[in-house]
Design an enzyme around this catalytic site. Sequence first.
Site, PDB file in Angstrom:
ATOM      1  N   TYR A 175      45.932  38.748  39.273  1.00  0.00           N
ATOM      2  CA  TYR A 175      45.635  39.973  40.019  1.00  0.00           C
ATOM      3  C   TYR A 175      45.440  39.735  41.517  1.00  0.00           C
ATOM      4  CZ  TYR A 175      40.493  39.331  38.891  1.00  0.00           C
ATOM      5  OH  TYR A 175      39.208  38.895  38.731  1.00  0.00           O
ATOM      6  N   GLU A 176      45.385  40.814  42.239  1.00  0.00           N
ATOM      7  CA  GLU A 176      45.266  40.782  43.702  1.00  0.00           C
ATOM      8  C   GLU A 176      46.463  40.082  44.335  1.00  0.00           C
ATOM      9  OE1 GLU A 176      42.537  42.673  44.184  1.00  0.00           O
ATOM     10  OE2 GLU A 176      43.521  42.872  46.122  1.00  0.00           O
TER      11      GLU A 176
END
Lengths: 598, 598
Positions: free
Chosen positions: A435-436
């Site tokens: 993620y990110e």
Amino acid sequence: MTEFRPPVADLAYALKHVVGYDQVAELPGFEHADFDTVTEILEEVGGFMAEVVAPTNRAGDVEGARLNADGTVTTPTGFKEAYSAYVDAGWGSVPLPEEFGGGGFPRTIGLAIQELTTTANMAFALAPLLTQGAIEALLHYGSDEQKQAWLPKMVSGEWAGTMNLTEPHAGSDVGALTTKAVKRADGTYGITGQKIYITFGDHDLSEQIVHLVLARTPDAPAGTKGISIFIVPKFLVNDDGSLGERNGVHTLGVEHKMGIHGSPTCVLSYEDATGYLVGDENLGMRIMFVMMNSARLSVGMQGLAVAERAYQQSLEFAKERIQGRAIGATQDSPIIDFPDVRRMLVTQKAYIAALRRMMLLNAVHVDLSTHHPDAAARARADEIAGLLTPICKSFGTDLGNELTSLALQVHGGMGFIEETGAAQHYRDVRIAAIYEGTNGIQAADLVGRKLGVRGGASFLEFIASMRELDGELAGAGDDFASIRAQLSAGLDVLEQTTRWMLRIGAADPNSALAGSSPYLRIWGLVVGGWLLAKSALAARDLDGDSVAAAQLPLARFYAEQLLPAASGLVGAATAGSRDLFALDADALGDVVRRTARV
Amino acid sequence: MTEFRPPVADLAYALKHVVGYDQVAELPGFEHADFDTVTEILEEVGGFMAEVVAPTNRAGDVEGARLNADGTVTTPTGFKEAYSAYVDAGWGSVPLPEEFGGGGFPRTIGLAIQELTTTANMAFALAPLLTQGAIEALLHYGSDEQKQAWLPKMVSGEWAGTMNLTEPHAGSDVGALTTKAVKRADGTYGITGQKIYITFGDHDLSEQIVHLVLARTPDAPAGTKGISIFIVPKFLVNDDGSLGERNGVHTLGVEHKMGIHGSPTCVLSYEDATGYLVGDENLGMRIMFVMMNSARLSVGMQGLAVAERAYQQSLEFAKERIQGRAIGATQDSPIIDFPDVRRMLVTQKAYIAALRRMMLLNAVHVDLSTHHPDAAARARADEIAGLLTPICKSFGTDLGNELTSLALQVHGGMGFIEETGAAQHYRDVRIAAIYEGTNGIQAADLVGRKLGVRGGASFLEFIASMRELDGELAGAGDDFASIRAQLSAGLDVLEQTTRWMLRIGAADPNSALAGSSPYLRIWGLVVGGWLLAKSALAARDLDGDSVAAAQLPLARFYAEQLLPAASGLVGAATAGSRDLFALDADALGDVVRRTARV
């Protein structure tokens, strides 16, 4: 399960002796954030996390967050009480502006607090982490009125925040999102669409949740240029500041994930929900990047933080588990006495030390980039933060996976049994590389955006600055000879691959991208080695300090045994894209054909 | 979830063109096992696994095996039917002696069948795998009477088998076990004790389970020298071969594990259970080693097999997932068009190809060691199998972890969602680096037992034999130039570290052990590169064969981009033990001290 012991001494050592925290404490606005004060705060935070938050970690995994039949979301046992205590203590507000009730401390200290929170309970720590991201976006781009309306209670933690980017067909490709924002007569917008993977998208920790939602106005340009960002609160707020009716946002589901079970990952449905535009229309991506750069460093830190927790547990196990007899022993030995177990432990410890220094160095440059009085110094610090962020994110989270795997391995068969707790760390941290911005996207950012800054001069200057340590290493005697030699070799490898990337990148961007992940790892390995060398040099003057005493063996182990991996990555970093594309999609699957012609 | 497509074409290619299966087919007793026959069998097995076993994989994970209130164990939906079909088809008996109803095929083919079974469902595949281990022990050490009594139904699969080594305080240190075996007047033994981590220790797949149990007679010497092995059936068998009363073995629990949920990992309690001594008293460890060497190769294969399944899934996902636009593309691209995603896919494919060839080569040497008419050839093959077994086990399962992680990563956020199925492979395969001797123990076996064979000549001769490929590579033209150069460099690294190990090992065994894991990985990397180079050379004469067409790009990718990692491991392999022991147990934990003195 072992108790979590907050690594405050190492944080303090790194701040004081390695990453130059004194420069931050001297910045205008941070006069109150002197080293002694911040270490006291970190001691307090560490104690709080060990006593209040860490005990919730296991229940968070076993119970998980759940979606109730009435559409509400319940967090695991203990989360609500721990969050309430966290808000009361004010830990989340420490690095936020005093104007809105924060402590006005540097990002560097905020990151250290995030590390301690995450080490205690990664799933829990996501709630304040996301809130902080939303706060940063509003601080930078919100109107004064919006800041006054939303920030004080978000800063205190009474209200939580989220970031809503992803949709089923818009993951890494944020520009593909389709959530609509239609302007109303009163100036607000009606937001309609579905968002997925919304961390703490709903929960029972706070009375209000402030969603920051990416959406597209009807006439917006295609792709990322046509994205706007909106404040969409769970409850509308009355003029007197009290909470009003429920806004049109509802939870459709909570994902069943491999890890961080305590963190509700929500599917949210927006149905003509009332939203308030942040900044101007079509500024959404710029605003998201503000949040994302900060969040990427925080996610890199998660790799470090969970690795620290897993390491502590594996160390305790290795000290206590008696099994067989080490060479030269006269009675049965704890497994810590076996060299290969030692290798797994020391590898964890050395990488963790390197990562902690790298994360803090990145944060120091964030602080310098925002608070240094000199514009040129701010600009250079911003470049360095930009360079270090994808490295911290990818190298930190790749190592998060690798080190929690070593910690699990130390436990032998017990590591695979869920009750032991080692598996949870391995499962929890696995999301951080995704993620990110996946780690591949970080690598693309490194070679695609950051490398080209000033035609490569930004990178080459940073490499040159790392080479400046050579003189000090040369004067430090035989103990440092192998560190000096290996760091020098690592820097040569880094410079050589950087120059290859600069040469090839403009002409053949696919070849630069093809080598981007191994190239990023070379960066991580070398920066880590440089920081541990600095750490060991500083330790020479600190007799009797037990953290200091560990720095030379760790730096030497890293230099001799981990850093040489950089040379083994040159081939992959500089091979170009040919062999990656030599087989087409069918050929990549071709192991299954009937064998008549073999 | 993707369907599983059995990699039979690559198995056949490897058998015919890389690992010299023709030598096996020429051995006395294997006349019927010619290449065409075995590939037909593998085609059939592959089809069976894809249609019957693979569909049970997901339910196995979600439901898991469970212990019922009445003490029985139920396997997940579909396992019982699939096992019954497996027994009916007779796949388990293919590599077992014809005398007991088997097909009399080589171990090499048995391993290929195990691979296909494991790729379809690792948890399920453990039942026949453990049965086969027990069969091998009885074949080697059972009395004629025991063989007649137990083997026919075990070979057919009607009866399952288990291996009972571990106890709570006797894991890697098998010699610490305390289960007691007291001889009775009738010549049988009363077995009493508790065993843990017993794979398929109880289940509903077969009417009978034949446990092989390590235990200690009252006057046995301490440690591994005092261990005996016993047949302890779940049900006593009447004189007419029918099942009689329940024996004194009961299931106390089924572990809650991170993966392979479909495989019941049992805590078994033996209470004066009737056992039949295998071989003589105190021969237990020798017998276990027979089982273990074979099982270690099979466990290494598990790393390969689960990686293959995960790879196939990630490839399908990468072909279908549209996200963003690759460089030069005029419309949105499937993510397989992005270089870094390609890197993740090609890395998987290249390592998988290398591992498959390595596992089969190991098995070929097992067959040569048991069936070659010439004693010297048997002895040499046994040495090579002994060398390759720890490499296959550790390198195979370490890569199992790493490659399933890449496969998960290809899925982005969906990889972390359990319904996608990518996480299951990552969780399932994690045990393989632990059981059947942790990977650290394999590395200790490599430098502690195998390296010393004929004073190191065994290893050096094998290295020399790999160097013999150089002439062919030299004559193969420019396409092979980088393969030749990198393989030569890898062999230099391997020989250099081997000579260091030989020099240091006798004088300072702790230093050899300290470098044992990186040293083993160097072996794995180099043997893999050598086998892929052979594979690519063989492909030159096979125009139009699509598996052959992939071999050169894979070999070149491996040689240029993966194999150089070997040079990066020399430092770790040869650093000695100093820095691993520079910090004592307290210092290893020392990040938590209060910071007053910093």
